[in-house]
Design a protein around this motif. Structure first.
Motif, PDB file in Angstrom:
ATOM      1  N   GLY A  62       0.811  -1.209   0.000  1.00  0.00           N
ATOM      2  CA  GLY A  62       0.000   0.000   0.000  1.00  0.00           C
ATOM      3  C   GLY A  62       0.845   1.261   0.000  1.00  0.00           C
ATOM      4  N   HIS A  63       0.208   2.365  -0.359  1.00  0.00           N
ATOM      5  CA  HIS A  63       0.864   3.675  -0.368  1.00  0.00           C
ATOM      6  C   HIS A  63       0.188   4.504   0.715  1.00  0.00           C
ATOM      7  N   HIS A  64       0.886   4.659   1.830  1.00  0.00           N
ATOM      8  CA  HIS A  64       0.227   5.101   3.052  1.00  0.00           C
ATOM      9  C   HIS A  64       0.378   6.595   3.286  1.00  0.00           C
ATOM     10  N   GLY A  65      -0.759   7.266   3.219  1.00  0.00           N
ATOM     11  CA  GLY A  65      -0.821   8.639   3.664  1.00  0.00           C
ATOM     12  C   GLY A  65       0.087   9.595   2.924  1.00  0.00           C
ATOM     13  N   ASP A  66       0.468  10.623   3.612  1.00  0.00           N
ATOM     14  CA  ASP A  66       1.180  11.751   3.014  1.00  0.00           C
ATOM     15  C   ASP A  66       2.533  11.878   3.696  1.00  0.00           C
ATOM     16  N   ASN A  67       3.389  10.876   3.523  1.00  0.00           N
ATOM     17  CA  ASN A  67       4.639  10.801   4.275  1.00  0.00           C
ATOM     18  C   ASN A  67       5.819  10.970   3.333  1.00  0.00           C
ATOM     19  N   LEU A  68       6.625  12.012   3.563  1.00  0.00           N
ATOM     20  CA  LEU A  68       7.741  12.309   2.665  1.00  0.00           C
ATOM     21  C   LEU A  68       8.834  11.252   2.765  1.00  0.00           C
ATOM     22  N   ALA A  69       9.102  10.757   3.969  1.00  0.00           N
ATOM     23  CA  ALA A  69      10.159   9.756   4.138  1.00  0.00           C
ATOM     24  C   ALA A  69       9.874   8.511   3.313  1.00  0.00           C
ATOM     25  N   GLU A  70       8.615   8.050   3.330  1.00  0.00           N
ATOM     26  CA  GLU A  70       8.266   6.847   2.580  1.00  0.00           C
ATOM     27  C   GLU A  70       8.400   7.074   1.080  1.00  0.00           C
ATOM     28  N   LYS A  71       8.060   8.275   0.634  1.00  0.00           N
ATOM     29  CA  LYS A  71       8.197   8.575  -0.790  1.00  0.00           C
ATOM     30  C   LYS A  71       9.667   8.594  -1.204  1.00  0.00           C
ATOM     31  N   ILE A  72      10.516   9.204  -0.379  1.00  0.00           N
ATOM     32  CA  ILE A  72      11.950   9.251  -0.688  1.00  0.00           C
ATOM     33  C   ILE A  72      12.512   7.841  -0.798  1.00  0.00           C
ATOM     34  N   LEU A  73      12.168   6.984   0.163  1.00  0.00           N
ATOM     35  CA  LEU A  73      12.691   5.620   0.182  1.00  0.00           C
ATOM     36  C   LEU A  73      12.172   4.786  -0.985  1.00  0.00           C
ATOM     37  N   SER A  74      10.988   5.114  -1.479  1.00  0.00           N
ATOM     38  CA  SER A  74      10.393   4.337  -2.564  1.00  0.00           C
ATOM     39  C   SER A  74      10.822   4.820  -3.939  1.00  0.00           C
ATOM     40  N   VAL A  75      11.078   6.125  -4.072  1.00  0.00           N
ATOM     41  CA  VAL A  75      11.311   6.714  -5.387  1.00  0.00           C
ATOM     42  C   VAL A  75      12.785   6.723  -5.779  1.00  0.00           C
ATOM     43  N   LEU A  76      13.669   7.109  -4.874  1.00  0.00           N
ATOM     44  CA  LEU A  76      15.086   7.237  -5.228  1.00  0.00           C
ATOM     45  C   LEU A  76      15.751   5.868  -5.289  1.00  0.00           C
ATOM     46  N   PRO A  77      16.790   5.725  -6.129  1.00  0.00           N
ATOM     47  CA  PRO A  77      17.452   4.417  -6.267  1.00  0.00           C
ATOM     48  C   PRO A  77      18.183   4.024  -4.992  1.00  0.00           C
ATOM     49  N   LYS A  78      18.262   2.721  -4.758  1.00  0.00           N
ATOM     50  CA  LYS A  78      18.910   2.209  -3.554  1.00  0.00           C
ATOM     51  C   LYS A  78      20.421   2.476  -3.588  1.00  0.00           C
ATOM     52  N   LEU A  79      20.956   2.787  -2.421  1.00  0.00           N
ATOM     53  CA  LEU A  79      22.401   2.949  -2.275  1.00  0.00           C
ATOM     54  C   LEU A  79      23.050   1.574  -2.415  1.00  0.00           C
ATOM     55  N   PRO A  80      24.044   1.427  -3.285  1.00  0.00           N
ATOM     56  CA  PRO A  80      24.654   0.104  -3.503  1.00  0.00           C
ATOM     57  C   PRO A  80      25.110  -0.537  -2.198  1.00  0.00           C
ATOM     58  N   GLY A  81      24.721  -1.800  -2.020  1.00  0.00           N
ATOM     59  CA  GLY A  81      25.106  -2.528  -0.819  1.00  0.00           C
ATOM     60  C   GLY A  81      24.205  -2.286   0.373  1.00  0.00           C
ATOM     61  N   HIS A  82      23.156  -1.477   0.202  1.00  0.00           N
ATOM     62  CA  HIS A  82      22.254  -1.155   1.314  1.00  0.00           C
ATOM     63  C   HIS A  82      20.816  -1.467   0.918  1.00  0.00           C
ATOM     64  N   LYS A  83      20.007  -1.810   1.911  1.00  0.00           N
ATOM     65  CA  LYS A  83      18.600  -2.085   1.676  1.00  0.00           C
ATOM     66  C   LYS A  83      17.700  -0.956   2.163  1.00  0.00           C
ATOM     67  N   THR A  84      18.187  -0.144   3.093  1.00  0.00           N
ATOM     68  CA  THR A  84      17.337   0.859   3.728  1.00  0.00           C
ATOM     69  C   THR A  84      17.813   2.286   3.488  1.00  0.00           C
ATOM     70  N   ASP A  85      18.708   2.485   2.552  1.00  0.00           N
ATOM     71  CA  ASP A  85      19.171   3.840   2.246  1.00  0.00           C
ATOM     72  C   ASP A  85      19.150   4.036   0.738  1.00  0.00           C
ATOM     73  N   VAL A  86      19.194   5.279   0.322  1.00  0.00           N
ATOM     74  CA  VAL A  86      19.073   5.597  -1.106  1.00  0.00           C
ATOM     75  C   VAL A  86      20.246   6.447  -1.565  1.00  0.00           C
ATOM     76  N   MET A  87      20.387   6.525  -2.898  1.00  0.00           N
ATOM     77  CA  MET A  87      21.410   7.386  -3.488  1.00  0.00           C
ATOM     78  C   MET A  87      20.832   8.779  -3.721  1.00  0.00           C
ATOM     79  N   VAL A  88      21.552   9.788  -3.262  1.00  0.00           N
ATOM     80  CA  VAL A  88      21.162  11.170  -3.496  1.00  0.00           C
ATOM     81  C   VAL A  88      22.161  11.767  -4.491  1.00  0.00           C
ATOM     82  N   ASN A  89      21.649  12.261  -5.606  1.00  0.00           N
ATOM     83  CA  ASN A  89      22.514  12.849  -6.632  1.00  0.00           C
ATOM     84  C   ASN A  89      23.092  14.168  -6.110  1.00  0.00           C
TER      85      ASN A  89
END
Length: 345
Positions: free
Chosen positions: A108-135
């Motif tokens: 599900g896509h829950h509510g209006d939460n920026l953290a969840e959107k960041i974690l879902s939209v940005l590509p995963k940081l190599p070697g990590h499951k819970t962090d993302v790559m920030v350009n």
């Protein structure tokens, strides 16, 4: 998979499994599972036993869900575990819960939460499951339109040594998106003011372009960059998420799921599936705003997870068959199927 909780207080709510004999003959046992899943269950049981041995635990097992009962029964009859329970001094109740009982929460896509959107939209940081790559290109003088530019090392969300960044991330998790974005602007303005950067505070709605213009002030000031690098990474993650095309699709998902919840309460399952059918389009028929095959798989999982008990019948069979045919055709028409679709096909 099974999720582990050490919650002795819930012991009274769920009956414990029988002893080493495990589940009764009417229930699914380990032998009924595919070979690959049997091996995974045995590996999990071995790892759990090693964990409990290190903790000196004598556990009492409880289970919610078919796979959890299999795992708990295997642990109960595991030879090493039986020996451990004879000598262990610390008691604990262990509850195994099938995550399949909460698939709606996972898809599900829950509510209006920026953290969840960041974690879902940005590509995963190599070697990590819970962090993302920030350009991080925006903080440099490098000019490129390539969003996957690998010349500059990516940033990330984990900023344990930056109090301002930690506070901002908590805002992303706890506040609504509009309030969280305003917090990003406030932190950025305060940081720029401390560095005597020529920032002009503007009121009203916060836009990605406005945040980017504030970030540009730090670009040519190496000391300011160093002092606020963690904060800048989080604000850049915000900008890139708000500009990402998947963000609008996320909002569409959320709206559609809310509509489904209302529809399911008033209509039967065939009616819901018939509403979904016209939206399933092949690759050549889709626009950027239409759902892809993977999106429909997510929606179907969500629908069947929240609908509860389904009344079987000819009407349901017909509706399901139409959806299956449309989805199979869409998957077969994909010019470059994703790894998930290749596995399904």
């Amino acid at each position: 998979s099974a999720e582990l909780c050490l919650l002795p207080a819930l012991a009274a709510l769920l009956p414990p499994l029988p002893g080493p004999g495990g589940p009764g003959p009417a229930e699914v046992g380990l032998g009924a599972l595919p070979a690959e899943l049997r091996a995974a269950v045995r590996a999990l049981v071995g790892e759990l036993d090693s964990l409990f041995t290190a903790l000196g635990l004598r556990e009492e097992s409880f289970a919610v869900g078919a796979l959890s009962r299999v795992v708990a029964a295997e642990l109960a009859s595991y030879a090493s575990a039986r020996n451990r329970r004879r000598t262990a001094t610390n008691k604990a109740s262990v509850i195994f819960v099938d995550r399949t009982l909460d698939l709606a929460g996972a898809v599900g896509h829950h509510g209006d939460n920026l953290a969840e959107k960041i974690l879902s939209v940005l590509p995963k940081l190599p070697g990590h499951k819970t962090d993302v790559m920030v350009n991080m290109v925006e903080l440099t003088a490098l000019q490129t339109t390539d969003e996957t530019c690998s010349i500059i090392a990516p940033g990330c969300l984990a900023q344990p040594n930056d109090p301002a960044a930690k506070a901002l991330w908590e805002s992303f998790m706890n506040l609504k998106q509009k309030e969280a974005v305003m917090e990003a602007r406030r932190h950025l303005v305060e940081a720029a003011s401390r560095e005597n950067l020529p920032i002009k505070m503007s009121m009203g709605r916060v836009t990605p372009e406005q945040l980017s213009s504030y970030i540009q002030l730090f670009r040519n000031n190496l000391k300011a960059l160093e002092n606020h690098c963690g904060l800048l990474q989080l604000v850049l993650a915000t900008v890139q998420t708000l500009k990402h095309p998947q963000t609008s699709k996320w909002d569409n998902f959320l709206a559609f799921e809310r509509l489904l919840l209302q529809t399911i309460g008033e209509s039967e399952m065939p009616s819901v599936l018939n509403q979904l059918l016209p939206m399933i389009k092949s690759y050549n028929e889709r626009t950027k705003d239409d759902y892809a095959c993977e999106d429909f798989l997510v929606l179907l999982i969500y629908i069947y997870s929240v609908v509860g008990e389904i009344k079987c019948g000819k009407e349901l069979d017909t509706a399901e068959e139409k959806v299956k045919r449309a989805l199979v055709k869409a998957i077969c028409d994909e010019p470059e199927p994703s790894p998930l679709l290749q596995k399904i096909a």
